[in-house]
Write an enzyme that holds these catalytic residues in place. Structure first.
Site, PDB file in Angstrom:
ATOM      1  N   LYS A 158       0.851  -1.255  -0.367  1.00 31.94           N
ATOM      2  CA  LYS A 158       0.070   0.066  -0.030  1.00 31.94           C
ATOM      3  C   LYS A 158       0.772   1.259   0.023  1.00 31.94           C
ATOM      4  O   LYS A 158       0.285   2.212  -0.332  1.00 31.94           O
ATOM      5  CB  LYS A 158      -0.980  -0.088   1.519  1.00 31.94           C
ATOM      6  CG  LYS A 158      -1.690  -1.098   1.449  1.00 31.94           C
ATOM      7  CD  LYS A 158      -2.327  -0.951   2.779  1.00 31.94           C
ATOM      8  CE  LYS A 158      -3.259  -2.283   3.265  1.00 31.94           C
ATOM      9  NZ  LYS A 158      -3.612  -2.022   4.667  1.00 31.94           N
ATOM     10  N   GLY A 159       2.308   1.055   0.479  1.00 31.28           N
ATOM     11  CA  GLY A 159       2.931   2.403   0.877  1.00 31.28           C
ATOM     12  C   GLY A 159       3.090   3.300  -0.397  1.00 31.28           C
ATOM     13  O   GLY A 159       3.273   4.512  -0.257  1.00 31.28           O
ATOM     14  N   ASP A 171      14.755  -0.136   1.216  1.00 31.45           N
ATOM     15  CA  ASP A 171      15.318  -0.534   2.291  1.00 31.45           C
ATOM     16  C   ASP A 171      16.234  -1.609   2.272  1.00 31.45           C
ATOM     17  O   ASP A 171      17.579  -1.402   1.778  1.00 31.45           O
ATOM     18  CB  ASP A 171      14.204  -0.607   3.384  1.00 31.45           C
ATOM     19  CG  ASP A 171      14.772  -0.553   4.815  1.00 31.45           C
ATOM     20  OD1 ASP A 171      15.536   0.200   5.121  1.00 31.45           O
ATOM     21  OD2 ASP A 171      14.309  -1.493   5.630  1.00 31.45           O
ATOM     22  N   ASP A 208       7.597   2.883  -2.342  1.00 33.26           N
ATOM     23  CA  ASP A 208       7.677   4.053  -1.504  1.00 33.26           C
ATOM     24  C   ASP A 208       9.015   4.210  -1.026  1.00 33.26           C
ATOM     25  O   ASP A 208       9.572   5.296  -1.081  1.00 33.26           O
ATOM     26  CB  ASP A 208       6.995   4.019  -0.077  1.00 33.26           C
ATOM     27  CG  ASP A 208       6.931   2.825   0.511  1.00 33.26           C
ATOM     28  OD1 ASP A 208       7.623   1.822  -0.035  1.00 33.26           O
ATOM     29  OD2 ASP A 208       6.248   2.477   1.633  1.00 33.26           O
ATOM     30  N   PHE A 232      13.401   5.473  11.064  1.00 33.62           N
ATOM     31  CA  PHE A 232      12.313   5.050  10.610  1.00 33.62           C
ATOM     32  C   PHE A 232      11.193   6.277  10.227  1.00 33.62           C
ATOM     33  O   PHE A 232      11.033   7.117  11.150  1.00 33.62           O
ATOM     34  CB  PHE A 232      11.573   4.169  11.582  1.00 33.62           C
ATOM     35  CG  PHE A 232      10.487   3.368  10.967  1.00 33.62           C
ATOM     36  CD1 PHE A 232      10.751   2.159   9.994  1.00 33.62           C
ATOM     37  CD2 PHE A 232       8.958   3.911  11.217  1.00 33.62           C
ATOM     38  CE1 PHE A 232       9.671   1.627   9.739  1.00 33.62           C
ATOM     39  CE2 PHE A 232       8.193   2.927  10.713  1.00 33.62           C
ATOM     40  CZ  PHE A 232       8.334   1.955   9.856  1.00 33.62           C
ATOM     41  N   VAL A 233      10.690   6.278   9.009  1.00 35.93           N
ATOM     42  CA  VAL A 233       9.972   7.398   8.355  1.00 35.93           C
ATOM     43  C   VAL A 233       8.583   6.865   8.335  1.00 35.93           C
ATOM     44  O   VAL A 233       8.313   5.971   7.763  1.00 35.93           O
ATOM     45  CB  VAL A 233      10.503   8.002   7.456  1.00 35.93           C
ATOM     46  CG1 VAL A 233      12.004   8.994   7.539  1.00 35.93           C
ATOM     47  CG2 VAL A 233      10.628   7.220   5.789  1.00 35.93           C
ATOM     48  N   ASP A 268       3.801   3.766   6.314  1.00 32.40           N
ATOM     49  CA  ASP A 268       2.944   3.529   7.755  1.00 32.40           C
ATOM     50  C   ASP A 268       4.011   3.077   8.624  1.00 32.40           C
ATOM     51  O   ASP A 268       5.017   2.698   8.479  1.00 32.40           O
ATOM     52  CB  ASP A 268       2.020   2.605   7.226  1.00 32.40           C
ATOM     53  CG  ASP A 268       2.645   1.038   6.977  1.00 32.40           C
ATOM     54  OD1 ASP A 268       3.582   1.063   6.406  1.00 32.40           O
ATOM     55  OD2 ASP A 268       2.207   0.169   8.015  1.00 32.40           O
ATOM     56  N   ARG A 306      -0.148   6.796   7.295  1.00 27.81           N
ATOM     57  CA  ARG A 306      -0.178   6.992   5.785  1.00 27.81           C
ATOM     58  C   ARG A 306      -0.548   8.296   5.370  1.00 27.81           C
ATOM     59  O   ARG A 306      -0.197   8.859   4.277  1.00 27.81           O
ATOM     60  CB  ARG A 306      -0.900   5.962   5.137  1.00 27.81           C
ATOM     61  CG  ARG A 306      -0.302   4.488   5.268  1.00 27.81           C
ATOM     62  CD  ARG A 306      -0.790   3.518   4.583  1.00 27.81           C
ATOM     63  NE  ARG A 306      -0.708   2.299   4.764  1.00 27.81           N
ATOM     64  CZ  ARG A 306       0.195   1.463   4.759  1.00 27.81           C
ATOM     65  NH1 ARG A 306       1.280   1.776   3.761  1.00 27.81           N
ATOM     66  NH2 ARG A 306       0.391   0.216   4.963  1.00 27.81           N
TER      67      ARG A 306
END
Ligand code: 5GP
Ligand code: MG
Length: 184
Positions: free
Chosen positions: A42-43, A102, A99, A152-153, A159, A165
């Site tokens: 979903k990001g 990582d 999104d 962590f953003v 989310d 979100r």
């Protein structure tokens, strides 16, 4: 600013300006190709909605739903391709949009899946954020919005436990909000 946010990293204005640039680059580089922008849910939804409107060449869009499971803010490496496009991607240039890059596991799994699809003409990757310090798989994206440090953003689609979100900016989540046992 939301009370759970320690500091804003990228404001709405900064994001808008950078997404416009990314869209222009995609337009310029891929014009003439049969392009499908593939959003990873979903990001990437908010980024995707803005990005697609910044591309002025003819494109199609599709969606894949991918989950990586893990504890809290750490993915543990199991990437589950829950939903994948069933349209024929033959001859298409597929631009995978996520999104944040990582560890690289998510993007690597999606790219590999697309490459198994014999007919795909080319696979490109576009991420809003690149957290290079955390890479486990040697993989870069073709289009990167911003580099981020190992923090962590959340916000602008990103989310924590499916929250935050809808924040219009990207910010660092306060460490004391990492509690609970939810998957990231
Ligand atoms: P990777 O498979 O590259 O380790 O991780 C990709 C996914 O992990 C992203 O699509 C995102 O869902 C999640 N992720 C990694 N870092 C962050 C972060 O800083 N904030 C949020 N909200 N999600 C992250
Ligand atoms: Mg996530």
């Amino acid at each position: 600013m939301h009370r759970d946010i320690e500091r804003v990293l990228f404001s709405e204005d900064a994001i808008r300006a950078r997404v416009t640039e990314l869209g222009a680059s995609i337009t310029e580089d891929l014009s003439g190709q049969d392009v499908v922008l593939l959003a990873l849910l979903k990001g990437s939804v908010i980024f995707f909605a803005d990005l697609m409107r910044s591309v002025s060449s003819q494109i199609r869009v599709d969606f894949a739903w991918v989950s990586s499971y893990g504890d809290r803010t750490e993915s543990r490496g199991t990437v589950d391709l829950k939903v994948f496009p069933d349209e024929d991607l033959g001859g298409k240039t597929v631009v995978v949009v996520d999104d944040i890059l990582d560890t690289g596991r998510t993007l690597a799994a999606v790219v590999e899946r697309l490459r198994q699809d014999q007919g795909v003409a080319a696979v490109k990757t576009c991420v809003l954020l690149d957290k290079a310090a955390r890479r486990v798989i040697d993989l870069g994206a073709d289009y990167v919005g911003f580099e981020v440090d190992d923090v962590f953003v959340v916000g602008y689609g990103l989310d924590h436990a499916d929250r935050y979100r809808n924040l219009p900016y990207i910010g660092v989540l306060k460490a004391d909000c990492y509690g609970g046992d939810e998957a990231s």
